[in-house]
Design a protein around this motif. Structure first.
Motif: not given
Length: 220
Positions: A74, A78-79, A89-90, A93-95, A111, A114
């Motif tokens: 994830l 995200g990165q 969009e990232a 996934f980062l959340s 996070f 982003a």
């Protein structure tokens, strides 16, 4: 003694492997799926190291689909999305990476980046603060603190509004989604978020600007 040392080394290796598998859902998901996902993740990281971002993304998406609560893929996906200009969009996934691995400062830091990239400055500030709480010293802490200071300066330079911090955060979030839905061609959905922003700060210049753009898009 030699046998004992080898046994210890073997036990240590098994423990490290088991710990790694646990991060991919071992004990919750069928073992063959976990092992396959872990192997695919390692292949994705190898592809990334070679600069093959397209293959990296495809493999990471496959891993996330198989083991949706594994924090490492994830975070990596995200990165990657952040680095390729897809901060919106990232965020999703980062959340989730932060939710499943809350004590990892890197997740909260990414996070925050982003969120900041999409203009949600107050939520970004909170994410940076969480990252700093989890890693208060060292090189990463200094990097987080530097980013947080720059963000605080950005917030301080904004026009002063007679709003509470919570109201300012809600306004910022509502304006973000109003702009987002307007840009992707859903002006009626954008108008719903604009109404929320108007209820907080009807005279805010950004509120008025987006209102005009929505009216134009709707032909009213």
């Amino acid at each position: 003694m030699a046998k004992t040392r080898k046994e210890k080394e073997r036990a240590q290796k098994l423990w490290e492997e088991r710990r790694d598998l646990l991060r991919f859902g071992y004990g919750k998901i069928a073992e063959f799926i976990v092992r396959d996902a872990r192997q695919k993740y390692q292949q994705a990281m190898q592809a990334r190291s070679k600069g093959d971002l397209e293959s990296t993304e495809a493999m990471l998406r496959e891993v996330v689909e198989k083991v949706p609560d594994a924090p490492d893929p994830l975070l990596a996906l995200g990165q990657l999305l952040m680095e390729t200009g897809r901060a919106e969009e990232a965020i999703g996934f980062l959340s989730k990476a932060c939710d499943v691995d809350d004590m990892n400062p890197q997740g909260h830091f990414l996070f925050g980046q982003a969120l900041e990239a999409t203009g949600r400055l107050r939520r970004a500030k909170e994410a940076y603060e969480r990252a700093l709480q989890r890693y208060p010293t060292g090189d990463l802490a200094r990097e987080i603190a530097k980013r947080l200071q720059a963000l605080n300066e950005r917030l301080a330079s904004q026009p002063s509004l007679t709003l509470s911090e919570e109201q300012a955060k809600v306004l910022e979030e509502a304006l973000h989604w109003a702009k987002f839905y307007l840009e992707v061609g859903f002006p009626r959905r954008a108008r719903e978020y604009l109404a929320q922003a108007k209820s907080i700060a009807p005279d805010h210049p950004t509120v008025q600007e987006i209102s005009k753009e929505i009216e134009k898009a709707l032909g009213t």
